[in-house]
Design a protein around this motif. Structure first.
Motif, PDB file in Angstrom:
ATOM      1  N   VAL A  14     -30.413  35.923 -20.077  1.00  0.00           N
ATOM      2  CA  VAL A  14     -31.336  36.132 -21.190  1.00  0.00           C
ATOM      3  C   VAL A  14     -31.919  37.538 -21.098  1.00  0.00           C
ATOM      4  O   VAL A  14     -31.988  38.275 -22.088  1.00  0.00           O
ATOM      5  N   GLY A  15     -32.334  37.924 -19.905  1.00  0.00           N
ATOM      6  CA  GLY A  15     -32.944  39.238 -19.718  1.00  0.00           C
ATOM      7  C   GLY A  15     -32.036  40.389 -20.121  1.00  0.00           C
ATOM      8  O   GLY A  15     -32.479  41.366 -20.729  1.00  0.00           O
ATOM      9  N   PHE A  16     -30.769  40.263 -19.786  1.00  0.00           N
ATOM     10  CA  PHE A  16     -29.833  41.343 -20.084  1.00  0.00           C
ATOM     11  C   PHE A  16     -28.951  41.052 -21.304  1.00  0.00           C
ATOM     12  O   PHE A  16     -28.015  41.791 -21.592  1.00  0.00           O
ATOM     13  N   GLN A  17     -29.282  39.979 -22.043  1.00  0.00           N
ATOM     14  CA  GLN A  17     -28.601  39.613 -23.291  1.00  0.00           C
ATOM     15  C   GLN A  17     -27.082  39.616 -23.145  1.00  0.00           C
ATOM     16  O   GLN A  17     -26.357  40.228 -23.929  1.00  0.00           O
ATOM     17  N   THR A  18     -26.591  38.875 -22.145  1.00  0.00           N
ATOM     18  CA  THR A  18     -25.153  38.764 -21.928  1.00  0.00           C
ATOM     19  C   THR A  18     -24.525  38.047 -23.119  1.00  0.00           C
ATOM     20  O   THR A  18     -25.002  36.997 -23.548  1.00  0.00           O
ATOM     21  N   ASN A  65     -31.326  27.971 -13.569  1.00  0.00           N
ATOM     22  CA  ASN A  65     -32.496  28.690 -14.078  1.00  0.00           C
ATOM     23  C   ASN A  65     -32.409  30.176 -13.754  1.00  0.00           C
ATOM     24  O   ASN A  65     -32.770  31.020 -14.574  1.00  0.00           O
ATOM     25  N   ALA A  66     -31.935  30.518 -12.584  1.00  0.00           N
ATOM     26  CA  ALA A  66     -31.777  31.933 -12.229  1.00  0.00           C
ATOM     27  C   ALA A  66     -30.704  32.587 -13.106  1.00  0.00           C
ATOM     28  O   ALA A  66     -30.895  33.698 -13.615  1.00  0.00           O
ATOM     29  N   TRP A  67     -29.588  31.903 -13.307  1.00  0.00           N
ATOM     30  CA  TRP A  67     -28.540  32.447 -14.184  1.00  0.00           C
ATOM     31  C   TRP A  67     -29.079  32.624 -15.604  1.00  0.00           C
ATOM     32  O   TRP A  67     -28.795  33.623 -16.265  1.00  0.00           O
ATOM     33  N   ASN A  68     -29.842  31.652 -16.082  1.00  0.00           N
ATOM     34  CA  ASN A  68     -30.434  31.765 -17.422  1.00  0.00           C
ATOM     35  C   ASN A  68     -31.306  33.008 -17.516  1.00  0.00           C
ATOM     36  O   ASN A  68     -31.239  33.765 -18.486  1.00  0.00           O
ATOM     37  N   ARG A  69     -32.114  33.231 -16.519  1.00  0.00           N
ATOM     38  CA  ARG A  69     -33.033  34.356 -16.568  1.00  0.00           C
ATOM     39  C   ARG A  69     -32.318  35.706 -16.575  1.00  0.00           C
ATOM     40  O   ARG A  69     -32.683  36.603 -17.335  1.00  0.00           O
ATOM     41  N   VAL A  70     -31.299  35.843 -15.754  1.00  0.00           N
ATOM     42  CA  VAL A  70     -30.582  37.126 -15.731  1.00  0.00           C
ATOM     43  C   VAL A  70     -29.793  37.334 -17.031  1.00  0.00           C
ATOM     44  O   VAL A  70     -29.760  38.434 -17.578  1.00  0.00           O
ATOM     45  N   MET A  79     -30.684  45.989 -31.915  1.00  0.00           N
ATOM     46  CA  MET A  79     -30.778  45.445 -30.576  1.00  0.00           C
ATOM     47  C   MET A  79     -30.524  46.567 -29.570  1.00  0.00           C
ATOM     48  O   MET A  79     -29.586  47.334 -29.694  1.00  0.00           O
ATOM     49  N   THR A  80     -31.372  46.642 -28.557  1.00  0.00           N
ATOM     50  CA  THR A  80     -31.249  47.649 -27.521  1.00  0.00           C
ATOM     51  C   THR A  80     -30.138  47.263 -26.553  1.00  0.00           C
ATOM     52  O   THR A  80     -30.032  46.110 -26.150  1.00  0.00           O
ATOM     53  N   SER A  81     -29.324  48.235 -26.187  1.00  0.00           N
ATOM     54  CA  SER A  81     -28.272  47.995 -25.211  1.00  0.00           C
ATOM     55  C   SER A  81     -28.895  47.724 -23.839  1.00  0.00           C
ATOM     56  O   SER A  81     -29.828  48.410 -23.429  1.00  0.00           O
ATOM     57  N   ARG A  82     -28.408  46.738 -23.138  1.00  0.00           N
ATOM     58  CA  ARG A  82     -28.940  46.360 -21.834  1.00  0.00           C
ATOM     59  C   ARG A  82     -27.951  46.738 -20.729  1.00  0.00           C
ATOM     60  O   ARG A  82     -26.765  46.923 -20.979  1.00  0.00           O
ATOM     61  N   ILE A  83     -28.461  46.806 -19.529  1.00  0.00           N
ATOM     62  CA  ILE A  83     -27.592  47.158 -18.407  1.00  0.00           C
ATOM     63  C   ILE A  83     -26.651  46.013 -18.061  1.00  0.00           C
ATOM     64  O   ILE A  83     -26.895  44.858 -18.434  1.00  0.00           O
ATOM     65  N   ASP A  84     -25.596  46.329 -17.340  1.00  0.00           N
ATOM     66  CA  ASP A  84     -24.655  45.337 -16.828  1.00  0.00           C
ATOM     67  C   ASP A  84     -25.076  45.028 -15.396  1.00  0.00           C
ATOM     68  O   ASP A  84     -24.797  45.796 -14.469  1.00  0.00           O
ATOM     69  N   TYR A  85     -25.771  43.924 -15.206  1.00  0.00           N
ATOM     70  CA  TYR A  85     -26.317  43.582 -13.890  1.00  0.00           C
ATOM     71  C   TYR A  85     -25.222  43.366 -12.844  1.00  0.00           C
ATOM     72  O   TYR A  85     -25.441  43.606 -11.658  1.00  0.00           O
ATOM     73  N   GLN A  86     -24.037  42.926 -13.277  1.00  0.00           N
ATOM     74  CA  GLN A  86     -22.943  42.715 -12.339  1.00  0.00           C
ATOM     75  C   GLN A  86     -22.483  44.038 -11.716  1.00  0.00           C
ATOM     76  O   GLN A  86     -22.184  44.097 -10.527  1.00  0.00           O
TER      77      GLN A  86
END
Length: 159
Positions: free
Chosen positions: A138-142, A131-136, A1-8
């Motif tokens: 899922v996108g960043f695999q929190t 839905n917005a929380w889900n997208r962010v 799994m690729t490491s994702r950024i921390d959007y926060q």
């Protein structure tokens, strides 16, 4: 799994404003129970493990019954939900996966029957928010459960 950024950390001002928006929804006249069901159903539909984990724990802490949460995915066939909850779940589903030609009048009419204008407007913002929380997430695999303490849900009894 690729490491994702921390959007926060990358967008702290936007994150704080979106949290404030989400917290403002708690002032809605729409019942907390319905808001929990909406968050759980949209998170199931969007495959968001982080949000599903968080909202099941939160609903549990607020007294939601386990069996009802298990039935959310099959709410149409379940007898555990009242008409207002069913309308909220139908609205959640139609707005989460918008049909190609929009929301049919008959769906709108059924949902509108169950909610005042203000409630339906607030419910719509609730669906938009999850839905917005889900997208962010899922996108960043929190990672599910990583913020339980910060959200005050570590005592839900679920692990």
């Amino acid at each position: 799994m690729t490491s994702r950024i921390d959007y926060q950390k990358q967008s702290p001002d936007l994150f704080k404003k979106f949290v404030a928006f989400s917290l403002a929804l708690k002032q809605s006249p729409v019942e907390e129970t319905i808001r929990h069901l909406v968050d759980i159903r949209a998170s199931q539909m969007n495959g968001c493990a982080f949000c599903l984990d968080m909202h099941v724990k939160e609903a549990t802490k607020h007294g939601e019954r386990q069996l009802r949460m298990h039935h959310v995915a099959a709410w149409r066939e379940s007898n555990l939900f009242n008409d207002r909850e069913r309308a909220a779940l139908e609205w959640t589903e139609i707005l989460t996966h918008l049909p190609a030609h929009g929301v049919p009048d008959e769906v709108y009419a059924r949902v509108r029957e169950a909610f005042s204008e203000k409630e339906l407007s607030d419910l719509t913002f609730q669906v938009m928010s999850i839905n917005a929380w889900n997208r962010v997430n899922v996108g960043f695999q929190t990672e599910p459960g990583i913020h339980d303490k910060a959200f005050g849900i570590e005592g839900s009894g679920l692990v």
